[in-house]
Design a protein around this motif. Structure first.
Motif, PDB file in Angstrom:
ATOM      1  N   LYS A  90       0.833  -1.210   0.000  1.00  0.00           N
ATOM      2  CA  LYS A  90       0.000   0.000   0.000  1.00  0.00           C
ATOM      3  C   LYS A  90       0.865   1.257   0.000  1.00  0.00           C
ATOM      4  N   ILE A  91       1.971   1.237   0.757  1.00  0.00           N
ATOM      5  CA  ILE A  91       2.877   2.394   0.756  1.00  0.00           C
ATOM      6  C   ILE A  91       3.454   2.586  -0.643  1.00  0.00           C
ATOM      7  N   LYS A  92       3.836   1.484  -1.271  1.00  0.00           N
ATOM      8  CA  LYS A  92       4.379   1.562  -2.627  1.00  0.00           C
ATOM      9  C   LYS A  92       3.334   2.128  -3.593  1.00  0.00           C
ATOM     10  N   HIS A  93       2.094   1.683  -3.463  1.00  0.00           N
ATOM     11  CA  HIS A  93       1.019   2.194  -4.322  1.00  0.00           C
ATOM     12  C   HIS A  93       0.841   3.697  -4.105  1.00  0.00           C
ATOM     13  N   CYS A  94       0.896   4.122  -2.855  1.00  0.00           N
ATOM     14  CA  CYS A  94       0.813   5.557  -2.558  1.00  0.00           C
ATOM     15  C   CYS A  94       1.999   6.303  -3.160  1.00  0.00           C
ATOM     16  N   GLY A  95       3.195   5.711  -3.045  1.00  0.00           N
ATOM     17  CA  GLY A  95       4.393   6.359  -3.576  1.00  0.00           C
ATOM     18  C   GLY A  95       4.363   6.516  -5.082  1.00  0.00           C
ATOM     19  N   VAL A  96       3.936   5.470  -5.781  1.00  0.00           N
ATOM     20  CA  VAL A  96       3.861   5.556  -7.239  1.00  0.00           C
ATOM     21  C   VAL A  96       2.775   6.552  -7.649  1.00  0.00           C
ATOM     22  N   THR A  97       1.667   6.547  -6.934  1.00  0.00           N
ATOM     23  CA  THR A  97       0.597   7.509  -7.227  1.00  0.00           C
ATOM     24  C   THR A  97       1.112   8.936  -7.066  1.00  0.00           C
ATOM     25  N   ALA A  98       1.824   9.192  -5.966  1.00  0.00           N
ATOM     26  CA  ALA A  98       2.379  10.526  -5.731  1.00  0.00           C
ATOM     27  C   ALA A  98       3.402  10.884  -6.811  1.00  0.00           C
ATOM     28  N   PHE A  99       4.228   9.907  -7.205  1.00  0.00           N
ATOM     29  CA  PHE A  99       5.201  10.133  -8.269  1.00  0.00           C
ATOM     30  C   PHE A  99       4.504  10.565  -9.560  1.00  0.00           C
ATOM     31  N   LEU A 100       3.447   9.855  -9.930  1.00  0.00           N
ATOM     32  CA  LEU A 100       2.724  10.190 -11.162  1.00  0.00           C
ATOM     33  C   LEU A 100       2.055  11.553 -11.066  1.00  0.00           C
ATOM     34  N   TRP A 101       1.568  11.896  -9.889  1.00  0.00           N
ATOM     35  CA  TRP A 101       0.962  13.218  -9.658  1.00  0.00           C
ATOM     36  C   TRP A 101       2.012  14.301  -9.880  1.00  0.00           C
ATOM     37  N   ILE A 102       3.207  14.074  -9.359  1.00  0.00           N
ATOM     38  CA  ILE A 102       4.282  15.059  -9.469  1.00  0.00           C
ATOM     39  C   ILE A 102       4.819  15.120 -10.902  1.00  0.00           C
ATOM     40  N   ALA A 103       5.078  13.955 -11.491  1.00  0.00           N
ATOM     41  CA  ALA A 103       5.728  13.897 -12.798  1.00  0.00           C
ATOM     42  C   ALA A 103       4.788  14.188 -13.955  1.00  0.00           C
ATOM     43  N   ALA A 104       3.528  13.814 -13.808  1.00  0.00           N
ATOM     44  CA  ALA A 104       2.582  13.987 -14.918  1.00  0.00           C
ATOM     45  C   ALA A 104       1.472  14.952 -14.504  1.00  0.00           C
ATOM     46  N   ASP A 105       0.424  14.413 -13.878  1.00  0.00           N
ATOM     47  CA  ASP A 105      -0.693  15.246 -13.462  1.00  0.00           C
ATOM     48  C   ASP A 105      -1.644  14.443 -12.569  1.00  0.00           C
ATOM     49  N   LEU A 106      -2.636  15.105 -12.037  1.00  0.00           N
ATOM     50  CA  LEU A 106      -3.589  14.473 -11.129  1.00  0.00           C
ATOM     51  C   LEU A 106      -4.392  13.377 -11.824  1.00  0.00           C
ATOM     52  N   ASP A 107      -4.781  13.596 -13.070  1.00  0.00           N
ATOM     53  CA  ASP A 107      -5.574  12.602 -13.795  1.00  0.00           C
ATOM     54  C   ASP A 107      -4.811  11.282 -13.940  1.00  0.00           C
ATOM     55  N   THR A 108      -3.546  11.368 -14.308  1.00  0.00           N
ATOM     56  CA  THR A 108      -2.721  10.162 -14.449  1.00  0.00           C
ATOM     57  C   THR A 108      -2.595   9.445 -13.111  1.00  0.00           C
ATOM     58  N   ALA A 109      -2.362  10.201 -12.052  1.00  0.00           N
ATOM     59  CA  ALA A 109      -2.251   9.617 -10.712  1.00  0.00           C
ATOM     60  C   ALA A 109      -3.556   8.939 -10.304  1.00  0.00           C
ATOM     61  N   MET A 110      -4.672   9.570 -10.601  1.00  0.00           N
ATOM     62  CA  MET A 110      -5.974   8.989 -10.247  1.00  0.00           C
ATOM     63  C   MET A 110      -6.244   7.704 -11.024  1.00  0.00           C
ATOM     64  N   ARG A 111      -5.877   7.686 -12.301  1.00  0.00           N
ATOM     65  CA  ARG A 111      -6.082   6.464 -13.085  1.00  0.00           C
ATOM     66  C   ARG A 111      -5.233   5.318 -12.533  1.00  0.00           C
ATOM     67  N   PHE A 112      -3.997   5.602 -12.142  1.00  0.00           N
ATOM     68  CA  PHE A 112      -3.147   4.574 -11.544  1.00  0.00           C
ATOM     69  C   PHE A 112      -3.756   4.095 -10.225  1.00  0.00           C
ATOM     70  N   TRP A 113      -4.178   5.038  -9.392  1.00  0.00           N
ATOM     71  CA  TRP A 113      -4.774   4.704  -8.091  1.00  0.00           C
ATOM     72  C   TRP A 113      -5.987   3.803  -8.282  1.00  0.00           C
ATOM     73  N   ASP A 114      -6.881   4.219  -9.154  1.00  0.00           N
ATOM     74  CA  ASP A 114      -8.127   3.474  -9.384  1.00  0.00           C
ATOM     75  C   ASP A 114      -7.897   2.129 -10.065  1.00  0.00           C
ATOM     76  N   ALA A 115      -6.781   1.989 -10.785  1.00  0.00           N
ATOM     77  CA  ALA A 115      -6.463   0.728 -11.457  1.00  0.00           C
ATOM     78  C   ALA A 115      -5.795  -0.255 -10.505  1.00  0.00           C
ATOM     79  N   GLY A 116      -5.595   0.157  -9.266  1.00  0.00           N
ATOM     80  CA  GLY A 116      -4.975  -0.726  -8.291  1.00  0.00           C
ATOM     81  C   GLY A 116      -3.533  -1.040  -8.617  1.00  0.00           C
ATOM     82  N   GLY A 117      -2.900  -0.174  -9.390  1.00  0.00           N
ATOM     83  CA  GLY A 117      -1.503  -0.376  -9.728  1.00  0.00           C
ATOM     84  C   GLY A 117      -1.269  -1.311 -10.894  1.00  0.00           C
ATOM     85  N   VAL A 118      -2.330  -1.731 -11.560  1.00  0.00           N
ATOM     86  CA  VAL A 118      -2.199  -2.623 -12.708  1.00  0.00           C
ATOM     87  C   VAL A 118      -2.131  -1.747 -13.961  1.00  0.00           C
TER      88      VAL A 118
END
Length: 159
Positions: A90-118
């Protein structure tokens, strides 16, 4: 002359993640972390496309570098998650989500979050993926890296 509204009146530079019944709010990263994430994203995109770039060495992180990246992206939330005994996946999922938010945008981070990391579950379609990739490249180009370097080296040279 038109006056801009104060940025703090409408701009939210935090990311709130709901985890195990709690909400964790990640503050905006510092500029160094933001630029690092954008460089890592560019390196990953290039590596996925089979391209060699001067950023290729950034595409592969060892375990310590990966953990450090999550700590940097999550800020104080990393320690809060550990203190709350949140599992590593779960920490890793949060970390990757935060990374995508920082590197790309909120939409990309949300799609990763909602996809469960798949990753397969988050890829919308090829056209949208290509549009996102071109958006990422154009954001990264504003950092003044390769184009500025080319412009500096070409100045003063005669043809």
């Amino acid at each position: 002359m038109a006056k801009l509204k104060a940025l703090d009146e409408f701009f939210d530079d935090t990311l709130t993640l709901p985890v195990s019944g709690s909400e964790y709010t990640i503050p905006a990263p510092d500029a160094e972390t933001g630029l690092l994430c954008q460089r890592l994203m560019q390196a990953g995109v290039a590596a996925a496309a089979g391209q060699q770039t001067d950023l290729s060495d950034l595409a592969d992180l060892d375990d310590d570098e990966e953990t450090d990246l999550y700590k940097r992206c999550l800020g104080p939330v990393y320690d809060a998650l550990v203190a709350d005994k949140v599992s590593w996946p779960k920490i890793k999922h949060c970390g990757v989500t935060a990374f995508l938010w920082i590197a790309a945008d909120l939409d990309t981070a949300m799609r990763f979050w909602d996809a469960g990391g798949v990753p397969e579950a988050m890829a919308p379609d090829r056209a949208a993926s290509e549009a996102a990739a071109s958006t990422t490249r154009s954001r990264g180009s504003t950092s003044g890296t390769s184009r500025s370097r080319q412009a500096r080296t070409s100045r003063g040279k005669s043809s």
